[in-house]
Enzyme design. Structure first.
Site, PDB file in Angstrom:
ATOM      1  N   ASP A  99       0.846  -1.199   0.000  1.00 48.67           N
ATOM      2  CA  ASP A  99       0.000   0.000   0.000  1.00 48.67           C
ATOM      3  C   ASP A  99       0.883   1.252   0.000  1.00 48.67           C
ATOM      4  O   ASP A  99       1.845   1.314   0.782  1.00 48.67           O
ATOM      5  CB  ASP A  99      -0.846  -0.060   1.284  1.00 48.67           C
ATOM      6  CG  ASP A  99      -1.980   0.933   1.287  1.00 48.67           C
ATOM      7  OD1 ASP A  99      -1.800   2.070   0.802  1.00 48.67           O
ATOM      8  OD2 ASP A  99      -3.054   0.577   1.797  1.00 48.67           O
ATOM      9  N   THR A 153      -5.432  13.646 -13.553  1.00 54.45           N
ATOM     10  CA  THR A 153      -6.517  13.598 -14.528  1.00 54.45           C
ATOM     11  C   THR A 153      -6.999  15.001 -14.906  1.00 54.45           C
ATOM     12  O   THR A 153      -6.846  15.942 -14.119  1.00 54.45           O
ATOM     13  CB  THR A 153      -7.693  12.797 -13.916  1.00 54.45           C
ATOM     14  OG1 THR A 153      -8.869  13.025 -14.666  1.00 54.45           O
ATOM     15  CG2 THR A 153      -7.996  13.239 -12.488  1.00 54.45           C
ATOM     16  N   ASP A 154      -7.643  15.090 -16.067  1.00 53.10           N
ATOM     17  CA  ASP A 154      -8.244  16.377 -16.448  1.00 53.10           C
ATOM     18  C   ASP A 154      -9.534  16.645 -15.664  1.00 53.10           C
ATOM     19  O   ASP A 154     -10.060  17.756 -15.684  1.00 53.10           O
ATOM     20  CB  ASP A 154      -8.513  16.425 -17.966  1.00 53.10           C
ATOM     21  CG  ASP A 154      -9.470  15.344 -18.464  1.00 53.10           C
ATOM     22  OD1 ASP A 154      -9.897  14.492 -17.654  1.00 53.10           O
ATOM     23  OD2 ASP A 154      -9.790  15.347 -19.675  1.00 53.10           O
ATOM     24  N   GLU A 155     -10.026  15.616 -14.941  1.00 49.53           N
ATOM     25  CA  GLU A 155     -11.295  15.803 -14.230  1.00 49.53           C
ATOM     26  C   GLU A 155     -11.183  16.818 -13.095  1.00 49.53           C
ATOM     27  O   GLU A 155     -12.191  17.341 -12.615  1.00 49.53           O
ATOM     28  CB  GLU A 155     -11.807  14.461 -13.689  1.00 49.53           C
ATOM     29  CG  GLU A 155     -12.007  13.451 -14.808  1.00 49.53           C
ATOM     30  CD  GLU A 155     -12.860  12.259 -14.431  1.00 49.53           C
ATOM     31  OE1 GLU A 155     -13.682  12.375 -13.510  1.00 49.53           O
ATOM     32  OE2 GLU A 155     -12.691  11.210 -15.083  1.00 49.53           O
ATOM     33  N   TYR A 179     -14.112  11.521  -6.554  1.00 50.73           N
ATOM     34  CA  TYR A 179     -12.883  11.071  -7.229  1.00 50.73           C
ATOM     35  C   TYR A 179     -12.022  12.266  -7.637  1.00 50.73           C
ATOM     36  O   TYR A 179     -10.852  12.370  -7.276  1.00 50.73           O
ATOM     37  CB  TYR A 179     -13.227  10.214  -8.460  1.00 50.73           C
ATOM     38  CG  TYR A 179     -12.059  10.052  -9.420  1.00 50.73           C
ATOM     39  CD1 TYR A 179     -10.895   9.372  -9.041  1.00 50.73           C
ATOM     40  CD2 TYR A 179     -12.099  10.602 -10.712  1.00 50.73           C
ATOM     41  CE1 TYR A 179      -9.816   9.242  -9.908  1.00 50.73           C
ATOM     42  CE2 TYR A 179     -11.028  10.465 -11.584  1.00 50.73           C
ATOM     43  CZ  TYR A 179      -9.886   9.789 -11.182  1.00 50.73           C
ATOM     44  OH  TYR A 179      -8.820   9.672 -12.035  1.00 50.73           O
ATOM     45  N   LYS A 232      -8.339  13.578  -6.298  1.00 52.80           N
ATOM     46  CA  LYS A 232      -7.159  13.753  -7.177  1.00 52.80           C
ATOM     47  C   LYS A 232      -6.668  15.209  -7.106  1.00 52.80           C
ATOM     48  O   LYS A 232      -5.466  15.468  -7.089  1.00 52.80           O
ATOM     49  CB  LYS A 232      -7.510  13.379  -8.621  1.00 52.80           C
ATOM     50  CG  LYS A 232      -7.750  11.915  -8.871  1.00 52.80           C
ATOM     51  CD  LYS A 232      -6.542  11.032  -8.614  1.00 52.80           C
ATOM     52  CE  LYS A 232      -5.402  11.261  -9.583  1.00 52.80           C
ATOM     53  NZ  LYS A 232      -4.297  10.269  -9.357  1.00 52.80           N
ATOM     54  N   PRO A 236     -25.488   0.134 -21.665  1.00 56.21           N
ATOM     55  CA  PRO A 236     -26.164   1.238 -20.971  1.00 56.21           C
ATOM     56  C   PRO A 236     -25.450   2.568 -21.150  1.00 56.21           C
ATOM     57  O   PRO A 236     -24.251   2.676 -20.899  1.00 56.21           O
ATOM     58  CB  PRO A 236     -26.127   0.790 -19.509  1.00 56.21           C
ATOM     59  CG  PRO A 236     -24.952  -0.127 -19.404  1.00 56.21           C
ATOM     60  CD  PRO A 236     -24.702  -0.723 -20.752  1.00 56.21           C
ATOM     61  N   ASP A 238     -29.115   9.360 -15.579  1.00 54.82           N
ATOM     62  CA  ASP A 238     -27.783   9.965 -15.580  1.00 54.82           C
ATOM     63  C   ASP A 238     -27.103   9.833 -14.214  1.00 54.82           C
ATOM     64  O   ASP A 238     -27.765   9.744 -13.178  1.00 54.82           O
ATOM     65  CB  ASP A 238     -27.894  11.457 -15.960  1.00 54.82           C
ATOM     66  CG  ASP A 238     -26.643  11.955 -16.663  1.00 54.82           C
ATOM     67  OD1 ASP A 238     -25.657  11.207 -16.731  1.00 54.82           O
ATOM     68  OD2 ASP A 238     -26.663  13.108 -17.154  1.00 54.82           O
TER      69      ASP A 238
HETATM   70  P1  NAD Z   1      -6.667   1.587 -12.262  1.00 54.51           P
HETATM   71  O1  NAD Z   1      -7.826   1.663 -11.326  1.00 54.51           O
HETATM   72  O2  NAD Z   1      -6.739   0.682 -13.433  1.00 54.51           O
HETATM   73  O3  NAD Z   1      -5.333   1.181 -11.458  1.00 54.51           O
HETATM   74  C1  NAD Z   1      -5.034   1.709 -10.199  1.00 54.51           C
HETATM   75  C2  NAD Z   1      -4.014   0.774  -9.562  1.00 54.51           C
HETATM   76  O4  NAD Z   1      -3.658   1.304  -8.284  1.00 54.51           O
HETATM   77  C3  NAD Z   1      -4.558  -0.636  -9.311  1.00 54.51           C
HETATM   78  O5  NAD Z   1      -3.627  -1.583  -9.763  1.00 54.51           O
HETATM   79  C4  NAD Z   1      -4.722  -0.696  -7.802  1.00 54.51           C
HETATM   80  O6  NAD Z   1      -4.551  -2.016  -7.268  1.00 54.51           O
HETATM   81  C5  NAD Z   1      -3.625   0.245  -7.341  1.00 54.51           C
HETATM   82  N1  NAD Z   1      -3.883   0.802  -6.002  1.00 54.51           N
HETATM   83  C6  NAD Z   1      -5.044   1.343  -5.539  1.00 54.51           C
HETATM   84  N2  NAD Z   1      -4.880   1.739  -4.261  1.00 54.51           N
HETATM   85  C7  NAD Z   1      -3.579   1.485  -3.937  1.00 54.51           C
HETATM   86  C8  NAD Z   1      -2.801   1.704  -2.775  1.00 54.51           C
HETATM   87  N3  NAD Z   1      -3.339   2.271  -1.664  1.00 54.51           N
HETATM   88  N4  NAD Z   1      -1.499   1.337  -2.782  1.00 54.51           N
HETATM   89  C9  NAD Z   1      -0.950   0.749  -3.884  1.00 54.51           C
HETATM   90  N5  NAD Z   1      -1.653   0.501  -5.013  1.00 54.51           N
HETATM   91  C10 NAD Z   1      -2.950   0.878  -5.033  1.00 54.51           C
HETATM   92  O7  NAD Z   1      -6.386   3.087 -12.691  1.00 54.51           O
HETATM   93  P2  NAD Z   1      -5.773   3.693 -14.029  1.00 54.51           P
HETATM   94  O8  NAD Z   1      -6.878   3.977 -14.955  1.00 54.51           O
HETATM   95  O9  NAD Z   1      -4.637   2.871 -14.444  1.00 54.51           O
HETATM   96  O10 NAD Z   1      -5.249   5.081 -13.481  1.00 54.51           O
HETATM   97  C11 NAD Z   1      -3.913   5.249 -13.000  1.00 54.51           C
HETATM   98  C12 NAD Z   1      -3.711   6.708 -12.611  1.00 54.51           C
HETATM   99  O11 NAD Z   1      -3.930   7.536 -13.775  1.00 54.51           O
HETATM  100  C13 NAD Z   1      -4.680   7.201 -11.550  1.00 54.51           C
HETATM  101  O12 NAD Z   1      -3.990   8.029 -10.673  1.00 54.51           O
HETATM  102  C14 NAD Z   1      -5.717   7.991 -12.326  1.00 54.51           C
HETATM  103  O13 NAD Z   1      -6.265   9.016 -11.545  1.00 54.51           O
HETATM  104  C15 NAD Z   1      -4.899   8.530 -13.461  1.00 54.51           C
HETATM  105  N6  NAD Z   1      -5.626   8.797 -14.715  1.00 54.51           N
HETATM  106  C16 NAD Z   1      -6.417   7.842 -15.271  1.00 54.51           C
HETATM  107  C17 NAD Z   1      -7.053   8.110 -16.489  1.00 54.51           C
HETATM  108  C18 NAD Z   1      -7.899   7.071 -17.180  1.00 54.51           C
HETATM  109  O14 NAD Z   1      -8.539   7.393 -18.183  1.00 54.51           O
HETATM  110  N7  NAD Z   1      -7.925   5.837 -16.728  1.00 54.51           N
HETATM  111  C19 NAD Z   1      -6.899   9.356 -17.105  1.00 54.51           C
HETATM  112  C20 NAD Z   1      -6.073  10.319 -16.487  1.00 54.51           C
HETATM  113  C21 NAD Z   1      -5.436  10.008 -15.308  1.00 54.51           C
END
Ligand code: NAD
Length: 355
Positions: free
Chosen positions: A61, A136-138, A162, A166, A217, A293
């Protein structure tokens, strides 16, 4: 020559595992891959690196101070790249606590460990070290149809637990640069798609439901707009920012591919019709269903990545049509992976799905 390490967190998830793969292919780094293996992180995903001695998997973790201190002391990484996060907006609405715990407290812990480790490094290693936080852009909130795209100067206005978690972590990362001088970098990226995305997210869920003849959906009127980026392009941007970005800076990453959900699902259905012309579910579009929604559903995101393009020379290489086709084909070819990762703990908590 002695090995060079980086610590990657969340490398058993979607983007993190694609980044580990790219780093193995295109650098000589050895990756210490730390992941808690929540429902979204899976050993089935890291199995692709099982026989590669340039990936060391550690289950753990980011909030575990002792473990992080131990890994930093043992491997002396030249960078930390933080992907670990809770990432699904719908889950953050149903239960925000784990988002606060990992995204805020976990990132804070990682920063504290990094600060102490970095302070004690020898001069040369200290000037090389980077802490890259993936965001993220969110965090920028929602745009109207004619608003200009988000830039690095757009104020943060997150609308979901979320995105708020972030945003908080981004602020902490920024503060560690300004307060302590820790060489931090942040990337804010638009919606990713591609292999190894957990099937609760829009694109894989639509593909898998369509393959099974289940409803597709769509939230609300389906006109929510996202900018889409193929995951490998996101990873190349991350690698570039890690190598050449200026500490203290943030970089937007985007795909130049704004599309609404209706367009996206329609396109996926067409690709499936073409790839599987004898499927009993053709035309797959007949499976589309509109559902209530999501609360606080952001209408539109759009990313201006001029800074990353002009300062570091990055641009996406995968066009959305070919990227979607590759993604659909990957999910068709990897249904064992889909079944494994969803077998035990995946519940489709809501009917509707959005990115
Ligand atoms: P994901 O949910 O697929 O993967 C997240 C990973 O983090 C998982 O493997 C999970 O087991 C691990 N994790 C969660 N809590 C943890 C902890 N406390 N300690 C160690 N590991 C932990 O997410 P993703 O889509 O791969 O996103 C990765 C990053 O990119 C995130 O920070 C997300 O905010 C960011 N992001 C995602 C997107 C998208 O479209 N998916 C876009 C922009 C940014």
């Amino acid at each position: 020559m002695s090995k060079k390490y980086i610590l990657v967190t969340g490398g058993a998830g979607f983007i993190g595992s694609n980044f580990v793969s790219l780093a193995i292919d295109s650098t000589d780094l050895t990756i210490v891959n730390l992941d808690k293996l929540t429902y979204a992180g899976n050993l089935a995903t890291v199995e692709q690196f099982a026989n590669n001695d340039r990936q060391i998997f550690v289950k753990g973790d980011i909030g575990d101070r002792q473990l992080i201190d131990k890994l930093l002391a043992q491997y002396q990484p030249q960078a930390i790249v933080n992907f670990a996060a809770e990432t699904h907006v719908d889950r953050s609405i149903d239960g925000p606590a784990s988002f606060i715990e990992t995204n805020i407290n976990g990132t804070f812990n990682l920063l504290e460990c990094a600060r102490q480790y970095w302070r004690e490094l020898a001069d040369a290693a200290r000037s090389e070290f980077r802490f890259l936080h993936i965001s993220t852009d969110e965090v920028f909130g929602s745009l109207g149809p004619n608003d200009p795209a988000f830039t690095e100067l757009t104020p943060y206005t997150p609308n979901s637990p979320y995105s708020a978690s972030k945003a908080s972590s981004d602020h902490l990362v920024r503060s560690y640069f300004h307060t302590y001088g820790l060489p931090t970098l942040i990337t804010n990226c638009s919606n990713n798609y591609g292999p190894y995305q957990f099937p609760e997210k829009l694109i894989p869920l639509m593909i898998l439901n369509a393959l099974a003849g289940k409803p597709l959906p769509i939230y609300g009127d389906g006109q929510n707009v996202r900018d889409w980026l193929y995951v490998r392009d996101h990873c190349s941007a991350i690698a570039l920012v890690l190598a050449k970005g200026t500490p203290g800076e943030t970089y937007n990453v985007g795909g130049n591919a704004e599309r609404d959900n209706l367009w996206l699902v329609d396109r996926l259905c067409t690709i499936l019709d073409e790839l599987l012309p004898t499927s009993p579910h053709c035309p797959h579009k007949q499976l589309v269903e509109f559902v209530r929604d999501r609360p606080g559903h952001d209408r539109r995101y759009a990313i201006d990545f001029t800074k990353l393009n002009t300062e570091l020379g990055w641009q996406p290489t995968e066009d959305i049509d070919s990227g979607l086709r590759r993604t659909v084909q990957w999910y068709i070819d990897n249904q064992d992976w889909c079944q494994t990762v969803t077998a035990n703990n995946y519940q489709q908590q809501r009917l509707g799905v959005a990115a």
